[in-house]
Enzyme design. Structure first.
Site, short mmCIF file in Angstrom:
data_model
loop_
_atom_site.label_atom_id
_atom_site.label_comp_id
_atom_site.label_asym_id
_atom_site.label_seq_id
_atom_site.Cartn_x
_atom_site.Cartn_y
_atom_site.Cartn_z
N TRP A 1 -80.85 -29.40 75.34
CA TRP A 1 -82.23 -28.92 75.41
C TRP A 1 -83.06 -30.15 75.77
CZ3 TRP A 1 -87.02 -29.55 72.95
CH2 TRP A 1 -87.94 -28.50 73.14
N ASN B 1 -77.10 -34.99 69.70
CA ASN B 1 -78.19 -34.07 69.36
C ASN B 1 -79.22 -34.88 68.58
OD1 ASN B 1 -79.84 -32.04 68.41
ND2 ASN B 1 -78.39 -31.32 66.88
N GLY B 2 -80.48 -34.86 69.03
CA GLY B 2 -81.53 -35.62 68.35
C GLY B 2 -82.31 -36.48 69.33
N GLU C 1 -97.98 -13.63 63.06
CA GLU C 1 -96.55 -13.49 63.31
C GLU C 1 -96.28 -12.49 64.44
OE1 GLU C 1 -94.05 -15.08 62.81
OE2 GLU C 1 -92.34 -13.75 62.94
N CYS D 1 -80.08 -28.91 71.09
CA CYS D 1 -78.74 -29.31 71.53
C CYS D 1 -77.61 -28.91 70.58
CB CYS D 1 -78.68 -30.82 71.69
SG CYS D 1 -79.94 -31.49 72.75
N GLU E 1 -93.24 -15.27 72.25
CA GLU E 1 -91.98 -15.98 72.47
C GLU E 1 -90.91 -15.11 73.11
OE1 GLU E 1 -90.11 -17.69 68.97
OE2 GLU E 1 -90.65 -15.98 67.74
C1 AGP Z 1 -89.96 -18.18 65.23
O1 AGP Z 1 -89.53 -17.02 65.85
C2 AGP Z 1 -89.71 -19.41 65.93
N1 AGP Z 1 -88.52 -19.45 66.64
C3 AGP Z 1 -90.18 -20.69 65.28
O2 AGP Z 1 -91.56 -20.60 65.16
C4 AGP Z 1 -89.57 -21.10 63.91
O3 AGP Z 1 -90.01 -20.24 62.91
C5 AGP Z 1 -89.98 -22.56 63.63
O4 AGP Z 1 -89.48 -23.39 64.63
C6 AGP Z 1 -89.54 -23.04 62.27
O5 AGP Z 1 -88.15 -23.07 62.17
P1 AGP Z 1 -87.44 -23.21 60.76
O6 AGP Z 1 -87.81 -22.00 59.96
O7 AGP Z 1 -85.98 -23.28 61.06
O8 AGP Z 1 -87.96 -24.46 60.12
#
Ligand code: AGP
Length: 588
Positions: free
Chosen positions: A73, A97-98, A463, A2, A470
């Site tokens: 979201w 948001n939250g 990765e 959000c 995704e």
């Molecule tokens: C990666 O492309 C993702 N969007 C997701 O896995 C992301 O790395 C994960 O949510 C962690 O986010 P952060 O690094 O902001 O903590």
């Protein structure tokens, strides 16, 4: 996750709120809404889907000088107009948001008091509770203070109260919120890109703080309603760094920034053959826990490999959502490293807090300056990736891998290894300049792909596989190369794309044997290597420069990111904002 934007000032509010929301689209959302003040009344407009759907319902020329907007979201209740924010009960209109964890209890209490709820959301209890408490307290700030004490969970909120349309109110606990001022008025926002068209100066609301914001003034209070002085922060990047700059997608633009990101990260910590004082001095830790989510977890697996090999310190890598609830074996000789691009990921933040509560030293490796994780850790090391807008992380991953590699050198005390970081930008540029469409052409029509590799190459497989899933919605599995034949190889059939990665000569023959096993089942093999050999066990090959082990994983991720990008493009996916995903996952 959000996004919140609010404006109060001399200019029309709606264009500013809507343009700010567009800069927060990267956070991920499935509906959007605004509330604004017109002729002394609060009007609300909401719509499901993209912001453009909301814009079609809005009259931009509306004479309104205060407004709050939100991209939602969905967590509690489907994406729908009713569940979208802003939510209004009685005199209070709120964007949030939250997650309010105790919302059911509050809802039950308020229903017994005769309050009527119309949405399925947790958020609706906030205006309802504010309105309920206001009837007793009669004072808006006091009402907010009392209400926040009853809320459990995480929130950043923007509030309009019908009885004070000259002020906008905001509060934060667990989810980020900034306040910014330009010459026409004041803004609230979830993140800096939302306000960069107007100003680069902002203040960060801290946990538990409440703000009262008029068009010319900002007052911030702590959770006892004592006034607090706030330090102004300056965002150092340019507006361009948060914009597309001629690229078709942010993901592509951000991948192409990787050479610069590598050099800036190295130069921030290294001067010739020594570390600058930006690199903390660490005591001798006997073990390290790396804790993170998603790609940050996978980069942690690269960190494990490098730190164990060069610094001889055992490292365990843990997923934050598990770590925060499991029994952890750590003591004063353990360093817990939290890796997070956003610095706001709820599970990573909770894992950090747990380690700190247990008296364990913590180090944050973070991209977003001033984020919660960066502020709460004992040591903080920033990666120099700049604002990352695409939901799929690319340049921040590369910057994190670079920093972990530098950390491995630091912990090893072998400063001569810093020579390996010189001149790498030119190799990154060479890798970026290649064409990856032919690999994407093979993959994009398939429903399944496999990534196989051993040791650090396996971390890259994880990765590469996540990037593909995704962005292009193709199912993909990463396997330690030797493990595939223990069951999953049954899924390999004629033409199944298998990406085999081997950048480590010491295990090359073993990885090649495993690739031959899938080739024998008619897989289509794309081989990624730094050893250019002619052979018949692959169909296509990507040859990388042969660089030191400290550098190899940093550059190997680039073709994986570009293949995912090209596949997603061929499949016409929403590359920068993949379905169901959020950039910053601020709920657990
Ligand atoms: C990666 O492309 C993702 N969007 C997701 O896995 C992301 O790395 C994960 O949510 C962690 O986010 P952060 O690094 O902001 O903590």
């Amino acid at each position: 996750m959000c996004g919140i934007v609010g404006y109060i000032g001399k200019e029309k509010a709606l264009p500013r709120v809507l343009s700010g929301l567009k800069f927060l689209e990267y956070r991920g959302y499935d509906s959007a809404g605004v509330a604004y003040v017109k002729n002394g009344n609060v009007e609300i407009v909401k719509e499901v889907g993209k912001i453009v759907n909301l814009e079609n319902k809005i009259n931009y020329s509306e004479e309104t000088f205060m407004g709050i907007g939100h991209t939602r979201w969905a967590t509690h209740g489907v994406p729908s107009i009713i569940n979208s924010h802003p939510h209004r009960v009685g005199k209070f209109t709120v964007v949030h948001n939250g997650i309010i964890e105790n919302y059911l209890k509050i809802k039950e209490m308020l229903i017994n008091e005769g309050v009527n709820f119309i949405s399925e959301t947790d958020t609706e209890v906030i205006p309802a509770l504010l309105n309920y408490n206001y009837n007793k307290e009669k004072d808006i700030l006091k009402t907010i203070e009392v209400t926040l004490k009853e809320l459990e969970g995480s929130y950043a909120i923007g509030i309009i109260c019908d009885d004070d349309l000259d002020n906008l109110y905001a509060a934060r606990c667990g989810s980020p919120l900034i306040i910014a001022k330009d010459k026409t008025g004041n803004f609230i926002a979830s993140d800096v890109p939302a306000i960069l068209s107007y100003t680069n100066k902002y203040i960060l609301l801290e946990e538990g703080e409440i703000a009262k914001i008029s068009s010319s003034n900002v007052e911030v209070y702590n959770n006892k309603l004592d006034k607090v002085e706030k330090e102004e922060m300056i965002f150092e990047g340019s507006q361009d760094s948060a914009m597309l700059n001629g690229y078709e997608h942010y993901m592509l633009k951000e991948i192409h920034e990787e050479g610069k990101v590598f050099s800036e990260t190295v130069n921030y910590y290294v001067d010739g053959n020594s570390f600058k004082n930006t690199m903390p001095e660490f005591k001798d830790y006997k073990n390290i826990h790396i804790v993170a989510c998603g790609s940050a977890y996978y980069v942690g697996c690269i960190g494990k490999s490098l730190i164990e090999e060069f610094a001889n310190i055992p490292v365990t890598v843990e997923v934050a959502s598990e770590y925060r609830y499991k029994k952890n074996f750590y003591d004063k000789d353990t360093l817990v490293i939290i890796i997070s691009q956003s610095g706001e990921t709820a599970d990573s933040l909770a894992a950090l807090r747990k380690a700190k509560e247990d008296g364990i030293d913590t180090l944050a490796i973070v991209n977003v300056v001033g984020s919660s994780i960066s502020r709460e850790a004992d040591y903080t090391m920033y990666v120099k990736a700049g604002p990352e807008i695409a939901v799929a992380t690319t340049k921040a991953f590369l910057a994190q891998a670079t920093l972990l590699s530098l950390l491995a050198v630091k912990l090893s005390n072998k400063l001569e290894l810093l020579n390996e970081f010189v001149g790498v930008e030119k190799y990154i540029k060479e890798i970026l300049d290649k064409d990856y469409k032919k690999y994407a052409n093979v993959i994009y029509t398939h429903n399944d792909t496999f990534f196989i590799g051993r040791l650090v190459d396996y971390a890259l497989c994880l990765e590469g596989s996540l990037k593909l899933k995704e962005t292009s919605y193709i199912n993909s599995v990463a396997f330690q190369a030797g493990e595939l034949k223990h069951g999953t190889i049954s899924l390999v059939t004629d033409g199944t794309p298998v990406i085999g990665i081997c950048t480590d000569e010491s295990i090359e023959s073993k990885t090649i044997s495993n690739i031959k096993e899938v080739k024998a089942r008619n897989a289509f093999v794309i081989y990624i290597t730094n050893n250019d050999i002619e052979a018949d066990f692959y169909d296509l090959k990507i040859v990388l420069p042969k660089l030191h082990k400290l550098i190899m994983p940093i550059v190997t991720v680039i073709p994986l990111q570009l293949i995912a990008y090209e596949v997603a493009k061929l499949r016409c996916c929403d590359i920068d904002k993949p379905r169901n995903l959020a950039k910053s996952v601020t709920v657990e």
